[in-house]
Design a protein around this motif. Structure first.
Motif, PDB file in Angstrom:
ATOM      1  N   MET A 114       0.846  -1.191   0.000  1.00 32.02           N
ATOM      2  CA  MET A 114       0.000   0.000   0.000  1.00 32.02           C
ATOM      3  C   MET A 114       0.883   1.243   0.000  1.00 32.02           C
ATOM      4  N   ALA A 115       0.410   2.294  -0.643  1.00 33.32           N
ATOM      5  CA  ALA A 115       1.198   3.518  -0.784  1.00 33.32           C
ATOM      6  C   ALA A 115       1.606   4.084   0.576  1.00 33.32           C
ATOM      7  N   LYS A 116       2.827   4.600   0.637  1.00 33.61           N
ATOM      8  CA  LYS A 116       3.340   5.176   1.881  1.00 33.61           C
ATOM      9  C   LYS A 116       2.640   6.497   2.173  1.00 33.61           C
ATOM     10  N   VAL A 117       2.585   6.829   3.464  1.00 37.62           N
ATOM     11  CA  VAL A 117       2.083   8.135   3.901  1.00 37.62           C
ATOM     12  C   VAL A 117       3.206   8.844   4.651  1.00 37.62           C
ATOM     13  N   ARG A 118       3.223  10.156   4.561  1.00 40.33           N
ATOM     14  CA  ARG A 118       4.263  10.941   5.237  1.00 40.33           C
ATOM     15  C   ARG A 118       3.727  11.410   6.592  1.00 40.33           C
ATOM     16  N   THR A 119       4.324  10.905   7.669  1.00 37.79           N
ATOM     17  CA  THR A 119       3.909  11.242   9.030  1.00 37.79           C
ATOM     18  C   THR A 119       4.957  12.150   9.668  1.00 37.79           C
ATOM     19  N   PRO A 120       4.661  12.734  10.832  1.00 37.78           N
ATOM     20  CA  PRO A 120       5.671  13.557  11.517  1.00 37.78           C
ATOM     21  C   PRO A 120       6.965  12.789  11.800  1.00 37.78           C
ATOM     22  N   GLY A 121       6.866  11.468  11.936  1.00 39.49           N
ATOM     23  CA  GLY A 121       8.061  10.669  12.217  1.00 39.49           C
ATOM     24  C   GLY A 121       8.756  10.152  10.976  1.00 39.49           C
ATOM     25  N   GLY A 122       8.225  10.461   9.797  1.00 39.27           N
ATOM     26  CA  GLY A 122       8.814   9.985   8.543  1.00 39.27           C
ATOM     27  C   GLY A 122       7.798   9.211   7.723  1.00 39.27           C
ATOM     28  N   GLU A 123       8.245   8.626   6.626  1.00 38.12           N
ATOM     29  CA  GLU A 123       7.346   7.867   5.760  1.00 38.12           C
ATOM     30  C   GLU A 123       6.965   6.534   6.403  1.00 38.12           C
ATOM     31  N   VAL A 130      -1.528  10.269  12.633  1.00 37.75           N
ATOM     32  CA  VAL A 130      -1.424   9.362  13.783  1.00 37.75           C
ATOM     33  C   VAL A 130       0.013   8.882  13.931  1.00 37.75           C
ATOM     34  N   PRO A 131       0.671   9.149  15.060  1.00 37.83           N
ATOM     35  CA  PRO A 131       2.045   8.680  15.274  1.00 37.83           C
ATOM     36  C   PRO A 131       2.109   7.152  15.320  1.00 37.83           C
TER      37      PRO A 131
END
Length: 271
Positions: free
Chosen positions: A32-41, A190-191
């Motif tokens: 599934m496609a990656k999402v960019r979160t505050p902690g990284g991809e 969401v972390p």
């Protein structure tokens, strides 16, 4: 979107995420496609599909192994004789090697970002080998190694990756995985640590303790070993049969109350 199709649960209904792209099972390895979160991809999930009916064909020369009772899957990558790039460099293989790196994380923080693997295998229904899949569980990659295989009409050798995957115990979840967990992994706000709130108990234990927890959390199916009544008596002429005959003769003509309570009145295996 219907909940069922032809009397079976609809995969796209079960994995539906409002306003997000569909989960797919079109290929063997579906990242599934990656999402960019505050902690990284973060990649929310990889869905793996095995098609046993294709095993040994020129298109799919390898044989995946699904040992559900002992919580082990041996899954071979997508490299073939005709693949021109180096092993592990196709998009799907690269995703699985990326997951393997996360599954070898040394700290709980690293493992909290690990990619869940959801495994499926094609099953036949009403004589058809296509169109139906069986959910086999949630996996963690234990080992990844290269293997030389042969395939094609000329039996040409080529190099492929093979992955040993541990299936974790989902007893507490009734052998199910909440798609809400995957949805939380798809939410860039969401972390990593918070996504674990909806994760299965065994996955959370693995995140906390690492691969040392696998012997405790691996899927195990207890199988009762029951011998059918016709198969219980010893074979005629054996020492066991002679001993049993002596027991019968000893109790012949005696009252039922004089018989020992541990012996039934019908033949049993004394071994």
């Amino acid at each position: 979107m219907p909940e069922e199709l032809q009397g079976y649960l609809n995969f796209h209904h079960v994995t539906h995420s409002p306003d997000l792209a569909r989960a797919l099972l079109e290929a063997g390895i579906n990242g599934m496609a990656k999402v960019r979160t505050p902690g990284g991809e973060r990649r929310p999930v990889i869905l793996i599909r095995s098609s046993p009916w294709k095993a040994g064909t020129e298109q799919t020369p390898w044989h995946d192994v699904f040992d559900m009772d002992n919580g082990h899957v041996r899954y071979l990558g997508d490299h073939k004789v005709t693949t021109t790039v180096a092993p592990g460099k196709t998009n799907v293989s690269a995703a699985l090697l990326d997951a393997f790196t996360g599954h070898q994380g040394h700290t709980p923080e690293e493992r909290a970002a690990a990619i869940p693997l959801l495994l499926f295998r094609a099953v036949s229904r009403s004589g058809k080998v296509k169109g139906h899949v069986e959910f086999c569980g949630l996996g963690i990659i234990e080992r990844a190694e290269r293997r030389v295989q042969w395939g094609g009409s000329d039996h040409t050798t080529f190099t492929n990756y093979v992955y040993d995957i541990a299936l974790v115990d989902l007893t507490d979840e009734d052998d199910k995985v909440s798609w809400g967990w995957i949805d939380s992994c798809r939410d860039k706000a969401v972390p990593d640590a918070e996504t674990l709130e909806l994760a299965p108990r065994a996955w959370r234990e693995w995140v906390e303790h690492g691969n040392s927890a696998l012997p405790r959390i691996r899927r195990r199916v207890a199988r009762a070993k029951v011998t059918k009544v016709p198969e219980q008596p010893p074979k005629p002429g054996t020492a066991e049969a002679k001993e049993l005959e002596l027991i019968y003769k000893y109790f012949d003509g005696r009252s039922a109350t004089s018989r020992p309570s541990c012996l039934p009145s019908r033949p049993v295996c004394c071994a």
